[in-house]
Design a protein around this motif. Structure first.
Motif, PDB file in Angstrom:
ATOM      1  N   VAL A 113      -0.973   8.181   1.920  1.00 60.39           N
ATOM      2  CA  VAL A 113      -1.467   9.518   1.350  1.00 60.39           C
ATOM      3  C   VAL A 113      -2.146  10.148   2.734  1.00 60.39           C
ATOM      4  CG1 VAL A 113      -2.711  11.017  -0.040  1.00 60.39           C
ATOM      5  CG2 VAL A 113      -1.962   8.863  -0.987  1.00 60.39           C
ATOM      6  N   ASP A 139       0.918  -1.352  -0.149  1.00 61.46           N
ATOM      7  CA  ASP A 139       0.094  -0.004  -0.022  1.00 61.46           C
ATOM      8  C   ASP A 139       0.857   1.348  -0.031  1.00 61.46           C
ATOM      9  OD1 ASP A 139      -2.398  -1.747   0.151  1.00 61.46           O
ATOM     10  OD2 ASP A 139      -2.636  -1.088   2.206  1.00 61.46           O
ATOM     11  N   ARG A 154      -4.018   2.076  -1.736  1.00 62.06           N
ATOM     12  CA  ARG A 154      -3.647   3.209  -1.095  1.00 62.06           C
ATOM     13  C   ARG A 154      -4.061   3.108   0.473  1.00 62.06           C
ATOM     14  NH1 ARG A 154      -5.635   7.494  -5.303  1.00 62.06           N
ATOM     15  NH2 ARG A 154      -4.475   7.185  -7.008  1.00 62.06           N
ATOM     16  N   VAL A 183       1.277   9.408  -6.581  1.00 63.31           N
ATOM     17  CA  VAL A 183       1.382   7.893  -6.195  1.00 63.31           C
ATOM     18  C   VAL A 183       2.097   7.034  -7.243  1.00 63.31           C
ATOM     19  CG1 VAL A 183       0.052   5.536  -5.946  1.00 63.31           C
ATOM     20  CG2 VAL A 183      -1.067   7.745  -4.717  1.00 63.31           C
TER      21      VAL A 183
END
Length: 377
Positions: A10, A7, A32, A126
């Motif tokens: 953020v 993962d 994420r 990302v």
């Protein structure tokens, strides 16, 4: 963990919970992990604990503004490289963007947010983070490969230097004896025998290196045929007796009179030789026993080599079957750490197994298992 499956973190920072919930819903997707903070202090604490691909900061927060938080981030090594995107409810005429870029922002968003624009920007950062992680992993692997290559070349030089020096010194001694007219046939024969042992040692080293290359490319040659496993084990034990006697080790063999199996006799003897050689090296001068047994119900035969040496820690018991790996504390023992790797590859090529049972200070037992295929098959 593999970067394709790990993962990516953020961070969202806003003093209003409803804003955090809305933004999280907008950018959340598989792969994420979203962290939220309602103050600059809480955000800094999270950034010191986790690596983030992106931080999305609200500009107008009561205790610490987004700009102040960004300046603190840029002053800390751990958080300096995190990309920052500011979010503001203020109009463009307030010129927040100019101050935001001065604070180290990479982008600026105005409310109400455009969902498509937000998702696109987050996707970009990302993906950039994943690529950086992959490059760092590739760099680390390259450094490990270079280090392994250097260690390998150093070990090769060391392993070849000793027998070569011995052969060279023996040649010089023979030259002096011949020049002085003191050549004795018996003494010369002993010197030749020592030379042959050293040359065999070097040839075996080169053969091990070739076998590693063949195993890695799937070209390890196996020529199956019927042979007597007990006779092969006896031949290996007899051949190694001289070396064992010189080390003060007693080698014994316990086996049935005969056991015919299907396999590559040369390769199986190579495995037994590697196991016995290791037992002599790591056996600490204590007795070594070789046991051959059959368990009919499992259609397998077993060759075991047991010593009463230093033993192997549980954490090392799989690692020692890798290339160039040896047990901890074995630096003083000669060898490249290839024998067990090759032995396991040969066992697997026979649809068999090679396993170890050991504990520190209690010796080791290596067990080769081979399928009992009828000789007529």
């Amino acid at each position: 963990m593999n970067q394709d499956t790990a993962d990516v973190n953020v961070l969202l920072v806003d003093d209003l919970q409803e804003n955090l919930v809305a933004l999280e819903a907008l950018i959340r997707q598989p792969g994420r992990r979203i962290f939220t903070a309602r103050s600059g202090e809480q955000a800094l604490s999270l950034m010191l604990e986790h690596a983030f691909a992106l931080a999305i900061l609200d500009v107008q927060m009561p205790a610490m503004s987004g700009f102040e938080l960004a300046e603190l981030m840029r002053g800390t090594e751990r958080t300096r490289g995190i990309p920052i995107v500011f979010v503001s409810a203020g109009g463009r005429e307030l010129n927040y963007a100019f101050r935001g870029y001065e604070s180290g922002a990479v982008d600026f968003l105005y409310k109400p947010l455009d969902p498509h624009a937000v998702r696109s920007k987050v996707n970009v950062f990302v993906e950039l983070f994943r690529q950086r992680q992959e490059l760092q992993e590739a760099k680390a692997q390259l450094q490990r490969a270079v280090s392994m290559r250097d260690d390998f070349m150093s070990m090769i030089a060391h392993e070849l230097r000793n027998p070569l020096n011995s052969v060279y010194l023996q040649a010089q001694l023979r030259r002096k004896m011949l020049a002085a007219g003191r050549a004795d046939a018996h003494a010369m024969l002993k010197m030749v025998e020592r030379d042959e042992r050293q040359i065999r040692s070097m040839v075996r080293l080169l053969d091990d290196m070739l076998d590693v290359s063949r195993a890695r490319t799937g070209r390890l040659a196996i020529v199956p045929g019927p042979f007597d496993l007990c006779a092969s084990a006896a031949a290996v034990v007899e051949a190694i007796q001289e070396l064992a006697h010189g080390s003060g080790v007693q080698v014994s063999l316990a086996a049935p009179p005969s056991l015919v199996i299907e396999g590559d006799e040369f390769r199986v003897e190579q495995v037994i030789t590697n196991l016995l050689t290791n037992a002599l090296r790591y056996g600490d001068g204590k007795p070594v026993a070789v046991t051959v047994g059959v368990r009919e119900e499992e259609h397998e035969c077993f060759v075991s080599v047991r010593d009463q040496g230093m033993g192997i820690a549980p954490a090392d018991q799989e690692r020692i079957f890798e290339q160039f790996e040896r047990t901890e504390g074995a630096a003083q023992v000669a060898g490249l750490g290839l024998g067990l790797y090759i032995a396991r590859q040969i066992a697997q090529a026979h649809r068999g197994r090679l396993e170890v049972r050991s504990a520190p200070g209690e010796g080791s037992e290596f067990v080769l298992s081979l399928p009992m295929v009828p000789a007529a098959a």
